[in-house]
Design a protein around this motif. Sequence first.
Motif, PDB file in Angstrom:
ATOM      1  N   PHE A  10      26.565  41.752  34.099  1.00 18.19           N
ATOM      2  CA  PHE A  10      27.190  41.680  35.429  1.00 18.19           C
ATOM      3  C   PHE A  10      27.933  40.368  35.645  1.00 18.19           C
ATOM      4  O   PHE A  10      28.927  40.319  36.368  1.00 18.19           O
ATOM      5  CB  PHE A  10      26.150  41.924  36.530  1.00 18.19           C
ATOM      6  N   TRP A  11      27.438  39.279  34.987  1.00 14.11           N
ATOM      7  CA  TRP A  11      28.068  37.970  35.247  1.00 14.11           C
ATOM      8  C   TRP A  11      29.406  37.805  34.531  1.00 14.11           C
ATOM      9  O   TRP A  11      30.008  36.747  34.630  1.00 14.11           O
ATOM     10  CB  TRP A  11      27.112  36.830  34.901  1.00 14.11           C
ATOM     11  N   MET A  12      29.856  38.857  33.835  1.00 19.63           N
ATOM     12  CA  MET A  12      31.203  38.802  33.256  1.00 19.63           C
ATOM     13  C   MET A  12      32.112  39.841  33.922  1.00 19.63           C
ATOM     14  O   MET A  12      33.203  40.129  33.419  1.00 19.63           O
ATOM     15  CB  MET A  12      31.150  39.054  31.750  1.00 19.63           C
ATOM     16  N   THR A  13      31.661  40.426  35.029  1.00 16.51           N
ATOM     17  CA  THR A  13      32.446  41.473  35.687  1.00 16.51           C
ATOM     18  C   THR A  13      32.701  41.105  37.142  1.00 16.51           C
ATOM     19  O   THR A  13      32.006  40.267  37.725  1.00 16.51           O
ATOM     20  CB  THR A  13      31.706  42.834  35.649  1.00 16.51           C
ATOM     21  N   GLY A  14      33.692  41.801  37.749  1.00 13.49           N
ATOM     22  CA  GLY A  14      33.974  41.628  39.174  1.00 13.49           C
ATOM     23  C   GLY A  14      34.127  40.163  39.529  1.00 13.49           C
ATOM     24  O   GLY A  14      34.711  39.378  38.779  1.00 13.49           O
ATOM     25  N   ASN A  15      33.562  39.779  40.673  1.00 14.97           N
ATOM     26  CA  ASN A  15      33.715  38.374  41.077  1.00 14.97           C
ATOM     27  C   ASN A  15      32.638  37.467  40.493  1.00 14.97           C
ATOM     28  O   ASN A  15      32.540  36.299  40.870  1.00 14.97           O
ATOM     29  CB  ASN A  15      33.758  38.239  42.603  1.00 14.97           C
ATOM     30  N   PHE A  16      31.836  37.970  39.567  1.00 17.14           N
ATOM     31  CA  PHE A  16      30.944  37.071  38.828  1.00 17.14           C
ATOM     32  C   PHE A  16      31.664  36.460  37.625  1.00 17.14           C
ATOM     33  O   PHE A  16      31.243  35.452  37.086  1.00 17.14           O
ATOM     34  CB  PHE A  16      29.687  37.813  38.363  1.00 17.14           C
ATOM     35  N   ALA A  17      32.739  37.118  37.183  1.00 14.82           N
ATOM     36  CA  ALA A  17      33.434  36.684  35.969  1.00 14.82           C
ATOM     37  C   ALA A  17      34.027  35.286  36.158  1.00 14.82           C
ATOM     38  O   ALA A  17      34.423  34.909  37.263  1.00 14.82           O
ATOM     39  CB  ALA A  17      34.534  37.670  35.621  1.00 14.82           C
ATOM     40  N   PRO A  18      34.088  34.517  35.066  1.00 11.05           N
ATOM     41  CA  PRO A  18      34.623  33.150  35.169  1.00 11.05           C
ATOM     42  C   PRO A  18      36.127  33.134  35.456  1.00 11.05           C
ATOM     43  O   PRO A  18      36.820  34.138  35.275  1.00 11.05           O
ATOM     44  CB  PRO A  18      34.327  32.555  33.786  1.00 11.05           C
ATOM     45  N   VAL A  19      36.614  31.979  35.896  1.00 12.50           N
ATOM     46  CA  VAL A  19      38.050  31.779  36.154  1.00 12.50           C
ATOM     47  C   VAL A  19      38.571  30.653  35.267  1.00 12.50           C
ATOM     48  O   VAL A  19      37.793  29.910  34.667  1.00 12.50           O
ATOM     49  CB  VAL A  19      38.312  31.421  37.639  1.00 12.50           C
ATOM     50  N   GLY A  20      39.889  30.529  35.225  1.00 10.89           N
ATOM     51  CA  GLY A  20      40.527  29.463  34.440  1.00 10.89           C
ATOM     52  C   GLY A  20      40.323  28.112  35.100  1.00 10.89           C
ATOM     53  O   GLY A  20      39.894  28.012  36.248  1.00 10.89           O
ATOM     54  N   GLU A  21      40.665  27.098  34.357  1.00 10.81           N
ATOM     55  CA  GLU A  21      40.355  25.736  34.774  1.00 10.81           C
ATOM     56  C   GLU A  21      41.466  25.114  35.618  1.00 10.81           C
ATOM     57  O   GLU A  21      42.627  25.480  35.488  1.00 10.81           O
ATOM     58  CB  GLU A  21      40.140  24.886  33.519  1.00 10.81           C
ATOM     59  N   SER A  22      41.082  24.176  36.452  1.00 15.59           N
ATOM     60  CA  SER A  22      41.987  23.226  37.088  1.00 15.59           C
ATOM     61  C   SER A  22      43.148  23.854  37.850  1.00 15.59           C
ATOM     62  O   SER A  22      44.310  23.587  37.586  1.00 15.59           O
ATOM     63  CB  SER A  22      42.541  22.265  36.029  1.00 15.59           C
ATOM     64  N   ILE A  23      42.773  24.692  38.798  1.00 17.54           N
ATOM     65  CA  ILE A  23      43.770  25.183  39.747  1.00 17.54           C
ATOM     66  C   ILE A  23      43.762  24.220  40.922  1.00 17.54           C
ATOM     67  O   ILE A  23      42.727  23.661  41.265  1.00 17.54           O
ATOM     68  CB  ILE A  23      43.363  26.585  40.246  1.00 17.54           C
ATOM     69  N   GLU A  24      44.914  24.031  41.529  1.00 16.54           N
ATOM     70  CA  GLU A  24      44.926  23.280  42.775  1.00 16.54           C
ATOM     71  C   GLU A  24      45.950  23.903  43.704  1.00 16.54           C
ATOM     72  O   GLU A  24      47.085  24.166  43.305  1.00 16.54           O
ATOM     73  CB  GLU A  24      45.273  21.814  42.518  1.00 16.54           C
ATOM     74  N   THR A  25      45.525  24.186  44.937  1.00 20.29           N
ATOM     75  CA  THR A  25      46.463  24.675  45.935  1.00 20.29           C
ATOM     76  C   THR A  25      46.364  23.741  47.138  1.00 20.29           C
ATOM     77  O   THR A  25      45.304  23.180  47.409  1.00 20.29           O
ATOM     78  CB  THR A  25      46.157  26.128  46.343  1.00 20.29           C
ATOM     79  N   THR A  26      47.503  23.567  47.830  1.00 21.75           N
ATOM     80  CA  THR A  26      47.511  22.614  48.956  1.00 21.75           C
ATOM     81  C   THR A  26      48.104  23.280  50.198  1.00 21.75           C
ATOM     82  O   THR A  26      48.708  24.353  50.102  1.00 21.75           O
ATOM     83  CB  THR A  26      48.342  21.358  48.611  1.00 21.75           C
ATOM     84  N   ASP A  27      47.931  22.617  51.333  1.00 19.63           N
ATOM     85  CA  ASP A  27      48.412  23.135  52.636  1.00 19.63           C
ATOM     86  C   ASP A  27      48.069  24.603  52.788  1.00 19.63           C
ATOM     87  O   ASP A  27      48.945  25.466  52.890  1.00 19.63           O
ATOM     88  CB  ASP A  27      49.934  22.926  52.768  1.00 19.63           C
ATOM     89  N   LEU A  28      46.796  24.874  52.808  1.00 16.46           N
ATOM     90  CA  LEU A  28      46.331  26.252  52.748  1.00 16.46           C
ATOM     91  C   LEU A  28      46.546  26.974  54.081  1.00 16.46           C
ATOM     92  O   LEU A  28      46.382  26.390  55.146  1.00 16.46           O
ATOM     93  CB  LEU A  28      44.841  26.255  52.367  1.00 16.46           C
ATOM     94  N   LYS A  29      46.900  28.229  53.962  1.00 17.14           N
ATOM     95  CA  LYS A  29      47.119  29.056  55.159  1.00 17.14           C
ATOM     96  C   LYS A  29      45.769  29.361  55.802  1.00 17.14           C
ATOM     97  O   LYS A  29      44.782  29.602  55.108  1.00 17.14           O
ATOM     98  CB  LYS A  29      47.817  30.351  54.735  1.00 17.14           C
ATOM     99  N   ILE A  30      45.759  29.353  57.115  1.00 17.00           N
ATOM    100  CA  ILE A  30      44.510  29.560  57.850  1.00 17.00           C
ATOM    101  C   ILE A  30      44.686  30.712  58.831  1.00 17.00           C
ATOM    102  O   ILE A  30      45.686  30.785  59.535  1.00 17.00           O
ATOM    103  CB  ILE A  30      44.129  28.282  58.641  1.00 17.00           C
ATOM    104  N   THR A  31      43.698  31.593  58.871  1.00 22.39           N
ATOM    105  CA  THR A  31      43.621  32.577  59.954  1.00 22.39           C
ATOM    106  C   THR A  31      42.541  32.081  60.897  1.00 22.39           C
ATOM    107  O   THR A  31      41.420  31.813  60.457  1.00 22.39           O
ATOM    108  CB  THR A  31      43.253  33.970  59.409  1.00 22.39           C
TER     109      THR A  31
END
Length: 439
Positions: A10-31
């Motif tokens: 299960f830890w390799m599926t759906g939202n348990f699966a790992p992601v890539g390294e070193s993402i950065e996002t700025t000025d994030l949109k807010i609801t």
Amino acid sequence: MTIEHPDAPFWMTGNFAPVGESIETTDLKITGEIPRELNGRYLRNGPNPRAKASVDWFLGEGMIHGVKISDGKANWYRNRYVQTPLLDFEEITNENRLVRGNSLANTHIVGHADKVLALQETQIPIEMSGDLDTVGPYDFGGKLTGNMTAHPKICPKTGEMLFFGYGIMPPFLTYYRVSPHGELVQSEVIDVKAATMVHDFAITENYVLFMDLPMLWDLTKLGKPGIPISYDESYGARLGVMPRTGTSKDVQWFEIEPCYVYHTMNAYERGSKVIFHAPRMIGYTSVGMKNPPVPKLHRWTIDLDNGSVTEAPLDDLGVDFPMTSPLLVGQPHQHGYAAEFDTGGAPNLLGFHKYDMETGASTCHRLKDGRTGSEAIFIPANDPKSEDDGYLMTYVYDPSEKLSELVILNAKEMSDNPIARIHLQARVPAGFHGSWIAD
Ligand SMILES: [Fe+2]
């Protein structure tokens, strides 16, 4: 990297699966609107296996996901691996991950006395910067001689950090007390019979509370894959209460009904009694077992005068990641918070409960449309008018977008509508524990 093969763990599926390294996002949109009084960073740890599936959910390398918030804005989201020496190994084995300093550092991230520490229980901490750069292994200036739990407790009254470490070799359990300024001022070996997995503990105003439960390490299996820990009821099950400045001979031990507890919600004193709240598992036979039993909220009432303990279930729901206000750690609390688990398949979090601890009744913020959560932490308002005057903060995954949000709930109301949803433009895997580190 998501493996949708039906036999994938299960830890390799759906939202348990790992992601890539070193993402950065700025000025994030807010609801919605981020409360202006929230200025700081939400940092959360979790396993993120690098190259191939880890042999257990617990054994992926630690990755921190952080969001910086100031003046109603979300300045950045970023993810960073904790740069542990284990990243240099092709494969993680019990042998290399138990060498001192080679921490997976994947379980929690905690701030105390201007240090930010990434924690994993069979290791020493790894110090991080608030911007998620790795500083390196940290042993309190050489004073931490054993491991450190991933669940230290910070006393809201004294500012001390109290914790323990367990060893798979003697000493099996050691207690530590750290001053408000970060100096490790007390180390005490606590006598227990064997190496058990001790994931958490609790504090009260005057005491600390140890769990000596029958999940035992089997050192003969260290050379094999997986985590060699299994349940042996013949070991017995005990809670130990010790004055904060006490030693092993001051521990009063109390036999309880055999069980396992990963996480404690809180403990406090009422006269000569200690009240202890935690989700309890019955029938948990080994770490890594298929379809583990769900933890259910339970209360132990320990009478320090007559040496007895009574216990009773508080609720029937499967919950974990229990929480109380950090202002009430070790103090009487009316409310507690915990996440409800999906009881079939992967341990997805379906919603967040706010408990009335007297009655065991709860109100729930339920996630909808297949959205799943992560641990929710409670952040008190700056000048709280009541115990529940504050916020719950958690990462929520939206499977339709395959993206995550940082969600802020009003803990007083627990309404269906978050007061703010910060759109990260990235996916944050279901992970373990995190902290709000105020500026
Ligand atoms: Fe934990």
